[in-house]
Design a protein around this motif. Structure first.
Motif, short mmCIF file in Angstrom:
data_model
loop_
_atom_site.label_atom_id
_atom_site.label_comp_id
_atom_site.label_asym_id
_atom_site.label_seq_id
_atom_site.Cartn_x
_atom_site.Cartn_y
_atom_site.Cartn_z
N LYS A 198 -5.30 17.30 40.51
CA LYS A 198 -4.21 18.28 40.52
C LYS A 198 -2.99 17.73 39.82
O LYS A 198 -2.68 16.54 39.92
CB LYS A 198 -3.86 18.68 41.96
N GLY A 199 -2.29 18.62 39.13
CA GLY A 199 -1.11 18.22 38.41
C GLY A 199 -1.38 17.84 36.97
O GLY A 199 -0.46 17.80 36.15
N ASN A 200 -2.65 17.55 36.65
CA ASN A 200 -3.00 17.19 35.28
C ASN A 200 -3.07 18.41 34.38
O ASN A 200 -3.20 19.54 34.85
CB ASN A 200 -4.36 16.47 35.25
N GLU A 201 -3.03 18.16 33.08
CA GLU A 201 -3.19 19.24 32.11
C GLU A 201 -4.66 19.43 31.78
O GLU A 201 -5.39 18.45 31.55
CB GLU A 201 -2.42 18.94 30.82
N ILE A 202 -5.11 20.67 31.79
CA ILE A 202 -6.48 21.00 31.37
C ILE A 202 -6.48 21.10 29.85
O ILE A 202 -5.74 21.89 29.27
CB ILE A 202 -6.94 22.32 32.01
N THR A 203 -7.29 20.30 29.21
CA THR A 203 -7.29 20.21 27.76
C THR A 203 -8.47 21.00 27.17
O THR A 203 -9.41 21.36 27.89
CB THR A 203 -7.42 18.75 27.31
N PRO A 204 -8.45 21.25 25.86
CA PRO A 204 -9.62 21.89 25.23
C PRO A 204 -10.90 21.09 25.46
O PRO A 204 -11.98 21.67 25.63
CB PRO A 204 -9.24 21.92 23.74
N GLU A 205 -10.77 19.75 25.48
CA GLU A 205 -11.95 18.90 25.72
C GLU A 205 -12.51 19.13 27.12
O GLU A 205 -13.73 19.15 27.32
CB GLU A 205 -11.58 17.43 25.53
N ASP A 206 -11.62 19.31 28.11
CA ASP A 206 -12.07 19.61 29.47
C ASP A 206 -12.87 20.91 29.50
O ASP A 206 -13.91 21.02 30.16
CB ASP A 206 -10.87 19.72 30.43
N VAL A 207 -12.35 21.91 28.80
CA VAL A 207 -13.02 23.21 28.75
C VAL A 207 -14.37 23.07 28.06
O VAL A 207 -15.40 23.57 28.54
CB VAL A 207 -12.15 24.25 28.01
N GLN A 208 -14.39 22.37 26.94
CA GLN A 208 -15.64 22.20 26.20
C GLN A 208 -16.68 21.43 27.00
O GLN A 208 -17.87 21.75 26.98
CB GLN A 208 -15.35 21.49 24.87
N ASN A 209 -16.23 20.42 27.74
CA ASN A 209 -17.16 19.59 28.50
C ASN A 209 -17.68 20.27 29.75
O ASN A 209 -18.81 20.00 30.19
CB ASN A 209 -16.48 18.28 28.90
N ASN A 210 -16.87 21.15 30.35
CA ASN A 210 -17.23 21.73 31.64
C ASN A 210 -17.70 23.18 31.58
O ASN A 210 -18.35 23.66 32.51
CB ASN A 210 -16.04 21.63 32.60
#
Length: 343
Positions: A198-210
């Motif tokens: 929590k508190g972290n930024e969701i990045t394009p890489e996070d979206v692509q990986n998950n």
């Protein structure tokens, strides 16, 4: 009443005696009804004071009888009708002498009963007396389908409510690949958030990986390749799309390109090209303005008009119109990209 205001009232226990949640988008209907079901009554009160009915298995008389009961050792009782669109609502009568017991109840509902109708996948008829009575004495919330261009902002708001930040490109990726189904988007985001503090930024890489979106082969990378006139990269991406049509349906790609080129065309006609004004006029996050600057340099007004015409032509071809026998989606997409870059 906005969704946020209604949820705030529920959390503040400012209840109304009757609710009608209706509309094409089921997400908010579920959010509100789930909250009421979970929080109106304590676990000890639910046994005697909570009645959950399903539309296809009930009728107005059953609902009315349940609503007229008084709570036992509790301030409220809950009568919740799920899938209310399947319920036998009965006919409203114009005969005042005959009366309508259900309408009479809605005009003077018991303050100790919280009656909730969850009417999904369509709008309740606003001409009905029933609707008007609920609107007058309770709360009506229409959960409308969200426009595609509003989805990235919705994703950002959802992340913020969960104590996360999200990169604009990440929210745009989610919107492009998951569409405007808010239930699907929220489920994917909830799963993604399990892997991010929590508190972290969701990045394009996070979206692509998950969420299973390719890092290199997606519609945003295709747009970037087209804007940079990178023929090799553009051909590599459409080749990947052609080999994976289920993951990258041509209708989705054409829709995304049409939206993109339409905004490029609009860009050319905007007099004030300051970043703030462009973001507002184009309806995009300021993060993406520099991408439209670049795209507009690659495609002037005349060329943009021609490309939008190509997009319409190939949309018709995917539907079998003027296809000259070639309706293989991958081949059509390759032809289209060739025309965008070379014709």
């Amino acid at each position: 009443m906005t969704a946020a205001a209604l949820l705030n009232d529920l959390k503040s226990r400012k209840f109304k005696p009757v609710y009608l949640f209706h509309g094409e988008e089921p997400y908010y209907i579920d959010v509100f009804s789930d909250y009421i079901e979970a929080n109106l009554l304590s676990e000890g009160e639910k046994g005697f004071n909570q009645t959950v009915l399903y539309g296809r298995d009930t009728d107005i008389i059953t609902v009315l009888n349940a609503a007229k009961r008084f709570p036992m050792m509790s301030e409220y009782q809950l009568v919740l009708i799920k899938e209310a669109q399947d319920m036998k609502w009965g006919k409203e009568t114009e005969d005042k002498k005959a009366g309508d017991p259900f309408l009479a109840y809605l005009e003077r509902p018991l303050a100790s009963t919280i009656l909730v109708f969850c009417y999904k996948h369509g709008k309740f008829d606003k001409r009905k007396k029933t609707y008007k009575a609920i609107e007058k004495n309770g709360v009506v919330f229409e959960s409308a389908t969200i426009y595609d261009n509003k989805v990235p902002a919705w994703v950002e708001d959802f992340a913020r409510e969960k104590a996360y930040r999200i990169n604009p490109k990440a929210s745009a990726l989610i919107a492009e690949y998951l569409g405007n189904d808010l239930s699907k988007i929220s489920n994917e985001l909830e799963k993604l958030m399990l892997n991010i503090p929590k508190g972290n930024e969701i990045t394009p890489e996070d979206v692509q990986n998950n969420i299973g979106i390719s890092k290199e082969y997606n519609v945003f990378e295709l747009q970037d390749a087209l804007a940079k006139r990178d023929v090799l990269k553009a051909n590599r991406i459409v080749g990947y799309f052609a080999s994976n049509p289920k993951a990258n349906p041509i209708q989705l790609v054409l829709g995304a390109l049409n939206t993109w080129f339409t905004k490029i065309l609009k860009y050319h006609y905007i007099a004030d090209k300051s970043p703030q004004n462009l973001a507002r006029e184009l309806g995009v996050n300021p993060y993406f303005v520099k991408d439209y600057d670049q795209a507009a340099k690659a495609f002037n007004i005349t060329r943009t008009f021609e490309i939008i015409s190509f997009l319409r032509e190939y949309d018709l071809k995917t539907k079998g119109v003027d296809s000259t026998g070639n309706t293989v989606e991958g081949d059509l997409l390759k032809e289209l990209v060739f025309k965008i870059l070379h014709v």
